[in-house]
Motif scaffolding. Structure first.
Motif, PDB file in Angstrom:
ATOM      1  N   PHE A 185       0.857  -1.177   0.000  1.00  0.00           N
ATOM      2  CA  PHE A 185       0.000   0.000   0.000  1.00  0.00           C
ATOM      3  C   PHE A 185       0.896   1.231   0.000  1.00  0.00           C
ATOM      4  N   ILE A 186       0.585   2.182  -0.877  1.00  0.00           N
ATOM      5  CA  ILE A 186       1.329   3.436  -0.941  1.00  0.00           C
ATOM      6  C   ILE A 186       0.359   4.560  -0.581  1.00  0.00           C
ATOM      7  N   PHE A 187       0.750   5.391   0.377  1.00  0.00           N
ATOM      8  CA  PHE A 187      -0.140   6.433   0.879  1.00  0.00           C
ATOM      9  C   PHE A 187      -0.019   7.728   0.093  1.00  0.00           C
ATOM     10  N   TYR A 188      -1.159   8.349  -0.106  1.00  0.00           N
ATOM     11  CA  TYR A 188      -1.255   9.659  -0.721  1.00  0.00           C
ATOM     12  C   TYR A 188      -1.954  10.576   0.263  1.00  0.00           C
ATOM     13  N   GLU A 189      -1.671  11.855   0.190  1.00  0.00           N
ATOM     14  CA  GLU A 189      -2.317  12.816   1.080  1.00  0.00           C
ATOM     15  C   GLU A 189      -3.482  13.466   0.358  1.00  0.00           C
ATOM     16  N   LYS A 190      -4.601  13.485   1.026  1.00  0.00           N
ATOM     17  CA  LYS A 190      -5.751  14.207   0.504  1.00  0.00           C
ATOM     18  C   LYS A 190      -5.560  15.670   0.890  1.00  0.00           C
ATOM     19  N   PRO A 191      -5.679  16.594  -0.057  1.00  0.00           N
ATOM     20  CA  PRO A 191      -5.488  18.008   0.295  1.00  0.00           C
ATOM     21  C   PRO A 191      -6.481  18.447   1.381  1.00  0.00           C
ATOM     22  N   HIS A 192      -5.990  19.214   2.324  1.00  0.00           N
ATOM     23  CA  HIS A 192      -6.814  19.737   3.410  1.00  0.00           C
ATOM     24  C   HIS A 192      -7.379  21.089   2.990  1.00  0.00           C
ATOM     25  N   SER A 193      -8.546  21.421   3.466  1.00  0.00           N
ATOM     26  CA  SER A 193      -9.185  22.673   3.065  1.00  0.00           C
ATOM     27  C   SER A 193      -8.521  23.908   3.683  1.00  0.00           C
ATOM     28  N   VAL A 194      -7.776  23.740   4.771  1.00  0.00           N
ATOM     29  CA  VAL A 194      -7.175  24.889   5.468  1.00  0.00           C
ATOM     30  C   VAL A 194      -5.648  24.836   5.469  1.00  0.00           C
ATOM     31  N   PHE A 195      -5.088  23.671   5.726  1.00  0.00           N
ATOM     32  CA  PHE A 195      -3.646  23.538   5.936  1.00  0.00           C
ATOM     33  C   PHE A 195      -2.956  22.906   4.733  1.00  0.00           C
ATOM     34  N   LYS A 196      -1.696  23.296   4.538  1.00  0.00           N
ATOM     35  CA  LYS A 196      -0.820  22.630   3.578  1.00  0.00           C
ATOM     36  C   LYS A 196       0.352  22.087   4.373  1.00  0.00           C
ATOM     37  N   ARG A 197       0.952  21.036   3.873  1.00  0.00           N
ATOM     38  CA  ARG A 197       2.069  20.421   4.565  1.00  0.00           C
ATOM     39  C   ARG A 197       3.358  20.725   3.817  1.00  0.00           C
ATOM     40  N   ASP A 198       4.394  21.085   4.570  1.00  0.00           N
ATOM     41  CA  ASP A 198       5.724  21.287   4.018  1.00  0.00           C
ATOM     42  C   ASP A 198       6.686  20.534   4.933  1.00  0.00           C
ATOM     43  N   GLY A 199       6.999  19.295   4.593  1.00  0.00           N
ATOM     44  CA  GLY A 199       7.784  18.448   5.491  1.00  0.00           C
ATOM     45  C   GLY A 199       6.960  18.176   6.732  1.00  0.00           C
ATOM     46  N   ASN A 200       7.478  18.579   7.893  1.00  0.00           N
ATOM     47  CA  ASN A 200       6.731  18.418   9.142  1.00  0.00           C
ATOM     48  C   ASN A 200       6.030  19.708   9.565  1.00  0.00           C
ATOM     49  N   ASP A 201       6.161  20.743   8.754  1.00  0.00           N
ATOM     50  CA  ASP A 201       5.497  22.012   9.062  1.00  0.00           C
ATOM     51  C   ASP A 201       4.107  22.045   8.445  1.00  0.00           C
ATOM     52  N   LEU A 202       3.202  22.726   9.133  1.00  0.00           N
ATOM     53  CA  LEU A 202       1.876  23.007   8.592  1.00  0.00           C
ATOM     54  C   LEU A 202       1.830  24.476   8.223  1.00  0.00           C
ATOM     55  N   ILE A 203       1.247  24.775   7.073  1.00  0.00           N
ATOM     56  CA  ILE A 203       1.150  26.160   6.611  1.00  0.00           C
ATOM     57  C   ILE A 203      -0.314  26.519   6.469  1.00  0.00           C
ATOM     58  N   VAL A 204      -0.670  27.681   6.994  1.00  0.00           N
ATOM     59  CA  VAL A 204      -2.030  28.192   6.863  1.00  0.00           C
ATOM     60  C   VAL A 204      -1.939  29.658   6.453  1.00  0.00           C
ATOM     61  N   THR A 205      -2.903  30.106   5.659  1.00  0.00           N
ATOM     62  CA  THR A 205      -2.947  31.511   5.252  1.00  0.00           C
ATOM     63  C   THR A 205      -4.167  32.161   5.873  1.00  0.00           C
ATOM     64  N   GLN A 206      -3.968  33.304   6.503  1.00  0.00           N
ATOM     65  CA  GLN A 206      -5.033  34.060   7.143  1.00  0.00           C
ATOM     66  C   GLN A 206      -5.270  35.361   6.392  1.00  0.00           C
TER      67      GLN A 206
END
Length: 149
Positions: A45-66
């Motif tokens: 099984f190979i995992f894919y990320e479903k895009p989140h409506s608020v956050f984006k992932r950059d490595g282990n960081d979460l990015i949000v725009t306000q």
């Protein structure tokens, strides 16, 4: 003797961990299709990320725009945010927020795979909402209050 293929059902469980990234592979050795006189293949099984409506992932960081109004970008803004583990964060931003400004909240990102007690950062970016028009008086007042450099 004529032997017909038989179907055998087996339940395999994958406990998905929040720190897993896109491309993480989970292998169940020899759980694939079986053929007579052949070792069964591996089931992968190979995992894919479903895009989140608020956050984006950059490595282990979460990015949000306000979105922030210009007046609050200049005078101070408080970010109210519900993060992925459903905690509510209140983050005061006392710096002047420029279009490239980023507020970093340490330890509020994704879990680090090899160190589950540690987390990446939450990076808050800003989209400054500028007024669509200003009156002559507002322009004069702003010029008086904010010196040009």
């Amino acid at each position: 003797m004529n032997r017909r293929p038989t179907t055998v059902e087996e339940i395999l469980t994958i406990e998905v961990k929040p720190e897993w990234k896109k491309g993480t592979k989970i292998t169940f050795p020899e759980k694939g299709n079986e053929q007579r006189s052949v070792i069964p293949s591996d089931l992968v099984f190979i995992f894919y990320e479903k895009p989140h409506s608020v956050f984006k992932r950059d490595g282990n960081d979460l990015i949000v725009t306000q979105k922030v109004p210009l007046v609050e970008a200049l005078t101070g803004y408080t970010v109210q945010l519900t993060i992925l583990d459903r905690r509510n964060l209140t983050i005061p931003v006392n710096s002047v927020i420029s279009p490239t400004y980023e507020e970093v909240v340490k330890g509020e990102g994704m879990h680090i795979p090899k160190e589950p007690s540690k987390r990446g950062n939450l990076r808050i970016k800003f989209n400054i909402k500028f007024p669509s028009k200003l009156t002559t008086k507002q322009k004069t007042d702003l010029k008086r209050l904010i010196p040009s450099s």
